[in-house]
Design a protein around this motif. Structure first.
Motif, PDB file in Angstrom:
ATOM      1  N   TYR A  16     -10.716 -11.666 -17.477  1.00  0.00           N
ATOM      2  CA  TYR A  16     -11.120 -11.878 -18.864  1.00  0.00           C
ATOM      3  C   TYR A  16     -12.625 -11.640 -18.947  1.00  0.00           C
ATOM      4  N   HIS A  17     -13.028 -10.759 -19.865  1.00  0.00           N
ATOM      5  CA  HIS A  17     -14.446 -10.446 -20.061  1.00  0.00           C
ATOM      6  C   HIS A  17     -14.831 -10.814 -21.493  1.00  0.00           C
ATOM      7  N   ASP A  18     -15.593 -11.863 -21.637  1.00  0.00           N
ATOM      8  CA  ASP A  18     -16.115 -12.229 -22.953  1.00  0.00           C
ATOM      9  C   ASP A  18     -17.123 -11.165 -23.367  1.00  0.00           C
ATOM     10  N   VAL A  19     -16.972 -10.636 -24.561  1.00  0.00           N
ATOM     11  CA  VAL A  19     -17.871  -9.605 -25.071  1.00  0.00           C
ATOM     12  C   VAL A  19     -18.405 -10.087 -26.413  1.00  0.00           C
ATOM     13  N   ASN A  20     -19.693 -10.331 -26.482  1.00  0.00           N
ATOM     14  CA  ASN A  20     -20.290 -10.772 -27.734  1.00  0.00           C
ATOM     15  C   ASN A  20     -20.510  -9.547 -28.628  1.00  0.00           C
ATOM     16  N   ALA A  21     -19.565  -9.291 -29.499  1.00  0.00           N
ATOM     17  CA  ALA A  21     -19.593  -8.076 -30.323  1.00  0.00           C
ATOM     18  C   ALA A  21     -20.840  -7.983 -31.189  1.00  0.00           C
ATOM     19  N   VAL A  22     -21.401  -9.111 -31.569  1.00  0.00           N
ATOM     20  CA  VAL A  22     -22.603  -9.101 -32.403  1.00  0.00           C
ATOM     21  C   VAL A  22     -23.732  -8.345 -31.695  1.00  0.00           C
ATOM     22  N   ASP A  23     -23.785  -8.436 -30.380  1.00  0.00           N
ATOM     23  CA  ASP A  23     -24.815  -7.735 -29.615  1.00  0.00           C
ATOM     24  C   ASP A  23     -24.702  -6.218 -29.709  1.00  0.00           C
ATOM     25  N   TYR A  24     -23.556  -5.719 -30.098  1.00  0.00           N
ATOM     26  CA  TYR A  24     -23.293  -4.275 -30.137  1.00  0.00           C
ATOM     27  C   TYR A  24     -23.238  -3.707 -31.561  1.00  0.00           C
ATOM     28  N   GLU A  25     -23.364  -4.555 -32.560  1.00  0.00           N
ATOM     29  CA  GLU A  25     -23.194  -4.108 -33.947  1.00  0.00           C
ATOM     30  C   GLU A  25     -24.244  -3.100 -34.387  1.00  0.00           C
ATOM     31  N   GLN A  26     -25.511  -3.324 -34.047  1.00  0.00           N
ATOM     32  CA  GLN A  26     -26.557  -2.417 -34.507  1.00  0.00           C
ATOM     33  C   GLN A  26     -26.349  -1.004 -33.975  1.00  0.00           C
ATOM     34  N   VAL A  27     -26.010  -0.883 -32.712  1.00  0.00           N
ATOM     35  CA  VAL A  27     -25.783   0.450 -32.149  1.00  0.00           C
ATOM     36  C   VAL A  27     -24.552   1.082 -32.800  1.00  0.00           C
ATOM     37  N   TRP A  28     -23.479   0.299 -32.989  1.00  0.00           N
ATOM     38  CA  TRP A  28     -22.283   0.831 -33.644  1.00  0.00           C
ATOM     39  C   TRP A  28     -22.619   1.361 -35.031  1.00  0.00           C
ATOM     40  N   LEU A  29     -23.333   0.569 -35.827  1.00  0.00           N
ATOM     41  CA  LEU A  29     -23.653   0.990 -37.199  1.00  0.00           C
ATOM     42  C   LEU A  29     -24.576   2.205 -37.204  1.00  0.00           C
ATOM     43  N   ALA A  30     -25.531   2.248 -36.285  1.00  0.00           N
ATOM     44  CA  ALA A  30     -26.407   3.420 -36.182  1.00  0.00           C
ATOM     45  C   ALA A  30     -25.590   4.660 -35.825  1.00  0.00           C
ATOM     46  N   ALA A  31     -24.674   4.511 -34.882  1.00  0.00           N
ATOM     47  CA  ALA A  31     -23.814   5.636 -34.493  1.00  0.00           C
ATOM     48  C   ALA A  31     -22.984   6.115 -35.677  1.00  0.00           C
ATOM     49  N   LEU A  32     -22.498   5.188 -36.441  1.00  0.00           N
ATOM     50  CA  LEU A  32     -21.686   5.537 -37.604  1.00  0.00           C
ATOM     51  C   LEU A  32     -22.499   6.295 -38.651  1.00  0.00           C
ATOM     52  N   VAL A  33     -23.731   5.870 -38.877  1.00  0.00           N
ATOM     53  CA  VAL A  33     -24.611   6.567 -39.820  1.00  0.00           C
ATOM     54  C   VAL A  33     -24.843   7.999 -39.342  1.00  0.00           C
ATOM     55  N   VAL A  34     -25.126   8.165 -38.059  1.00  0.00           N
ATOM     56  CA  VAL A  34     -25.355   9.501 -37.507  1.00  0.00           C
ATOM     57  C   VAL A  34     -24.078  10.338 -37.605  1.00  0.00           C
ATOM     58  N   TYR A  35     -22.947   9.747 -37.289  1.00  0.00           N
ATOM     59  CA  TYR A  35     -21.673  10.470 -37.352  1.00  0.00           C
ATOM     60  C   TYR A  35     -21.425  10.978 -38.783  1.00  0.00           C
ATOM     61  N   HIS A  36     -21.577  10.099 -39.768  1.00  0.00           N
ATOM     62  CA  HIS A  36     -21.342  10.512 -41.160  1.00  0.00           C
ATOM     63  C   HIS A  36     -22.351  11.582 -41.597  1.00  0.00           C
ATOM     64  N   ALA A  37     -23.608  11.466 -41.160  1.00  0.00           N
ATOM     65  CA  ALA A  37     -24.619  12.463 -41.502  1.00  0.00           C
ATOM     66  C   ALA A  37     -24.240  13.828 -40.921  1.00  0.00           C
ATOM     67  N   ARG A  38     -23.773  13.835 -39.692  1.00  0.00           N
ATOM     68  CA  ARG A  38     -23.348  15.098 -39.075  1.00  0.00           C
ATOM     69  C   ARG A  38     -22.158  15.690 -39.817  1.00  0.00           C
ATOM     70  N   GLN A  39     -21.236  14.861 -40.229  1.00  0.00           N
ATOM     71  CA  GLN A  39     -20.064  15.354 -40.956  1.00  0.00           C
ATOM     72  C   GLN A  39     -20.472  15.952 -42.304  1.00  0.00           C
ATOM     73  N   GLU A  40     -21.417  15.329 -42.957  1.00  0.00           N
ATOM     74  CA  GLU A  40     -21.884  15.847 -44.248  1.00  0.00           C
ATOM     75  C   GLU A  40     -22.588  17.187 -44.094  1.00  0.00           C
ATOM     76  N   ARG A  41     -23.189  17.422 -42.950  1.00  0.00           N
ATOM     77  CA  ARG A  41     -23.881  18.680 -42.681  1.00  0.00           C
ATOM     78  C   ARG A  41     -22.970  19.701 -42.032  1.00  0.00           C
ATOM     79  N   GLY A  42     -21.705  19.329 -41.807  1.00  0.00           N
ATOM     80  CA  GLY A  42     -20.766  20.269 -41.223  1.00  0.00           C
ATOM     81  C   GLY A  42     -20.888  20.439 -39.724  1.00  0.00           C
ATOM     82  N   ARG A  43     -21.372  19.414 -39.036  1.00  0.00           N
ATOM     83  CA  ARG A  43     -21.581  19.511 -37.578  1.00  0.00           C
ATOM     84  C   ARG A  43     -20.656  18.622 -36.829  1.00  0.00           C
TER      85      ARG A  43
END
Length: 185
Positions: free
Chosen positions: A158-185
């Motif tokens: 069992y590995h406790d994972v504090n998801a809050v510690d990973y939220e900022q990177v996840w949200l940043a990745a999502l912003v970049v992903y959506h930006a790339r999709q909007e630019r057709g990349r």
């Protein structure tokens, strides 16, 4: 709506934040994927009460035994397995392995089978699932996230994972992903 949205694992893979299987031989990777798929199906069937024990193959049996051992030892109570979450604001979809009760807390669990687990990649994944669940269920928040590593010898870790510690990177990745999709990349 969710058909047009990117999946959590798709976003992580596109930005190089998912697990790196580059050094794994294709045949080994294919076998591990098949084992993981079969294991997830067995756990889902068990949770919903339609498990046919004849479907438990020798290659998956020890991993499933580890899951059963976890249930007994932890007192975990499943609520839902292999379900969809959608974040309406951040525009993504995910499929958590399990929502349930653990130590009196609402918990998201992610199943991993094998000897090596990338807990950082799992942290991003669980952060995404938790954010989506909590956005859609504000009166039923998840406050515990973890990885259950099911092993070939019939044990688990069992590995406790504090998801809050990973939220900022996840949200940043999502912003970049959506930006790339909007630019057709």
């Amino acid at each position: 709506m969710s058909d047009a949205l990117p999946r959590v694992t798709q976003v992580l893979a596109a930005l190089g934040l998912g697990p790196d299987f580059g050094a794994v031989a294709p045949a080994v990777l294919e076998a591990a994927l098949a084992r993981g798929t079969a294991l997830h199906a067995l756990i889902e069937a068990h949770a919903y009460g339609y498990l046919d024990e004849r479907e438990i193959t020798p290659g998956v049996a020890p991993y499933f035994s580890g899951y059963l051992k976890f249930l007994v030892e932890s007192g975990h109570e499943p609520i839902a397995s292999e379900f969809e979450v959608v974040h309406p604001t951040w525009r993504y979809v995910g499929h958590p392995d399990r929502l349930g009760w653990l130590t009196g807390r609402r918990c998201l669990l992610d199943w991993k089978s094998g000897e090596a687990v990338d807990l950082i990649a799992a942290g991003y994944q669980l952060a995404a699932y938790r954010l989506a669940w909590n956005a859609s269920h504000p009166t039923e928040p998840v406050d515990l996230t973890a990885v259950l590593q099911l092993r070939e010898d019939g044990t688990y870790r069992y590995h406790d994972v504090n998801a809050v510690d990973y939220e900022q990177v996840w949200l940043a990745a999502l912003v970049v992903y959506h930006a790339r999709q909007e630019r057709g990349r």
